[in-house]
Scaffold this motif. Structure first.
Motif, PDB file in Angstrom:
ATOM      1  N   ARG A  61       0.656  -1.100   0.129  1.00 54.22           N
ATOM      2  CA  ARG A  61       0.079  -0.162  -0.108  1.00 54.22           C
ATOM      3  C   ARG A  61       0.898   1.246   0.007  1.00 54.22           C
ATOM      4  O   ARG A  61       0.500   2.263  -0.705  1.00 54.22           O
ATOM      5  CB  ARG A  61      -0.946   0.133   1.188  1.00 54.22           C
ATOM      6  N   ALA A  62       2.072   1.425   0.728  1.00 57.37           N
ATOM      7  CA  ALA A  62       2.739   2.355   0.661  1.00 57.37           C
ATOM      8  C   ALA A  62       3.453   2.717  -0.475  1.00 57.37           C
ATOM      9  O   ALA A  62       3.514   3.638  -1.067  1.00 57.37           O
ATOM     10  CB  ALA A  62       3.888   2.293   1.847  1.00 57.37           C
ATOM     11  N   GLN A  63       3.897   1.507  -1.127  1.00 64.47           N
ATOM     12  CA  GLN A  63       4.536   1.543  -2.522  1.00 64.47           C
ATOM     13  C   GLN A  63       3.583   2.254  -3.533  1.00 64.47           C
ATOM     14  O   GLN A  63       3.971   3.170  -4.199  1.00 64.47           O
ATOM     15  CB  GLN A  63       4.902   0.321  -2.940  1.00 64.47           C
ATOM     16  N   GLU A  64       2.339   1.795  -3.458  1.00 64.53           N
ATOM     17  CA  GLU A  64       1.306   2.483  -4.402  1.00 64.53           C
ATOM     18  C   GLU A  64       0.895   3.838  -4.149  1.00 64.53           C
ATOM     19  O   GLU A  64       0.997   4.700  -4.910  1.00 64.53           O
ATOM     20  CB  GLU A  64      -0.234   1.560  -4.200  1.00 64.53           C
ATOM     21  N   ARG A  65       1.051   4.337  -2.778  1.00 65.92           N
ATOM     22  CA  ARG A  65       0.845   5.782  -2.571  1.00 65.92           C
ATOM     23  C   ARG A  65       1.975   6.408  -3.017  1.00 65.92           C
ATOM     24  O   ARG A  65       1.853   7.423  -3.591  1.00 65.92           O
ATOM     25  CB  ARG A  65       0.776   5.927  -0.904  1.00 65.92           C
ATOM     26  N   ARG A  66       3.282   6.074  -2.865  1.00 66.91           N
ATOM     27  CA  ARG A  66       4.591   6.677  -3.485  1.00 66.91           C
ATOM     28  C   ARG A  66       4.370   6.951  -4.982  1.00 66.91           C
ATOM     29  O   ARG A  66       4.659   7.863  -5.485  1.00 66.91           O
ATOM     30  CB  ARG A  66       5.640   5.953  -3.026  1.00 66.91           C
ATOM     31  N   GLU A  67       4.077   5.844  -5.458  1.00 65.12           N
ATOM     32  CA  GLU A  67       3.935   5.541  -7.080  1.00 65.12           C
ATOM     33  C   GLU A  67       2.647   6.921  -7.701  1.00 65.12           C
ATOM     34  O   GLU A  67       2.959   7.455  -8.498  1.00 65.12           O
ATOM     35  CB  GLU A  67       3.593   4.482  -7.659  1.00 65.12           C
ATOM     36  N   ALA A  68       1.772   6.737  -6.777  1.00 62.02           N
ATOM     37  CA  ALA A  68       0.687   7.623  -7.176  1.00 62.02           C
ATOM     38  C   ALA A  68       1.195   9.307  -6.824  1.00 62.02           C
ATOM     39  O   ALA A  68       0.800  10.045  -7.613  1.00 62.02           O
ATOM     40  CB  ALA A  68      -0.477   7.327  -6.203  1.00 62.02           C
ATOM     41  N   ALA A  69       1.713   9.368  -5.916  1.00 59.26           N
ATOM     42  CA  ALA A  69       2.330  10.659  -5.589  1.00 59.26           C
ATOM     43  C   ALA A  69       3.270  11.145  -6.533  1.00 59.26           C
ATOM     44  O   ALA A  69       3.262  12.214  -7.151  1.00 59.26           O
ATOM     45  CB  ALA A  69       3.053  10.732  -4.284  1.00 59.26           C
ATOM     46  N   ARG A  70       4.213  10.179  -7.077  1.00 62.66           N
ATOM     47  CA  ARG A  70       5.140  10.583  -8.117  1.00 62.66           C
ATOM     48  C   ARG A  70       4.471  10.925  -9.426  1.00 62.66           C
ATOM     49  O   ARG A  70       4.994  11.641 -10.035  1.00 62.66           O
ATOM     50  CB  ARG A  70       6.086   9.389  -8.434  1.00 62.66           C
ATOM     51  N   GLY A  71       3.532  10.043  -9.912  1.00 59.03           N
ATOM     52  CA  GLY A  71       2.694  10.190 -10.992  1.00 59.03           C
ATOM     53  C   GLY A  71       2.033  11.661 -11.027  1.00 59.03           C
ATOM     54  O   GLY A  71       1.991  12.466 -11.884  1.00 59.03           O
TER      55      GLY A  71
END
Length: 111
Positions: A61-71
């Motif tokens: 979940r944390a990795q998905e949040r980081r990827e969304a923030a980068r996008g």
């Protein structure tokens, strides 16, 4: 020795017996496979049901949040770069604009 007709029927009967033997073994093998799948599938389901479904990982979940923030940051940077362009987009009277009265690439009728 028998006549040709008798030997032909003998060969045909052996051929039919071979086909019957093959089909019988295919049926027996199929029943064994179906039984193994049903029993094995039921046993696997019981083991999964006892253990319960896997819980989602926090790391994922944390990795998905980081990827969304980068996008989102990349999109915002793109929009900020293109929104700060000094040249306005071509309007209906601009020579680069293609309007309903002319095709794209057609020269402006009144220069």
């Amino acid at each position: 020795m028998g006549s040709l007709e008798t030997r032909g029927w003998d060969l045909a009967s052996y051929l039919l017996l071979d086909v019957l033997r093959y089909l019988t073994w295919a049926l027996v093998g199929g029943l064994i496979a179906i039984g193994a799948c049903c029993y094995g599938g039921h046993a696997a389901y019981l083991a999964w049901h006892e253990k319960g479904p896997p819980a989602p990982r926090r790391h994922q979940r944390a990795q998905e949040r980081r990827e969304a923030a980068r996008g989102i940051a990349a999109i915002e940077a793109f929009l900020a770069e293109h929104a700060a362009s000094p040249e306005p987009p071509p309007g209906p009277g601009h020579p680069r604009a293609s309007g309903p009265d002319r095709a794209p690439g057609e020269p402006d009728p009144d220069p």
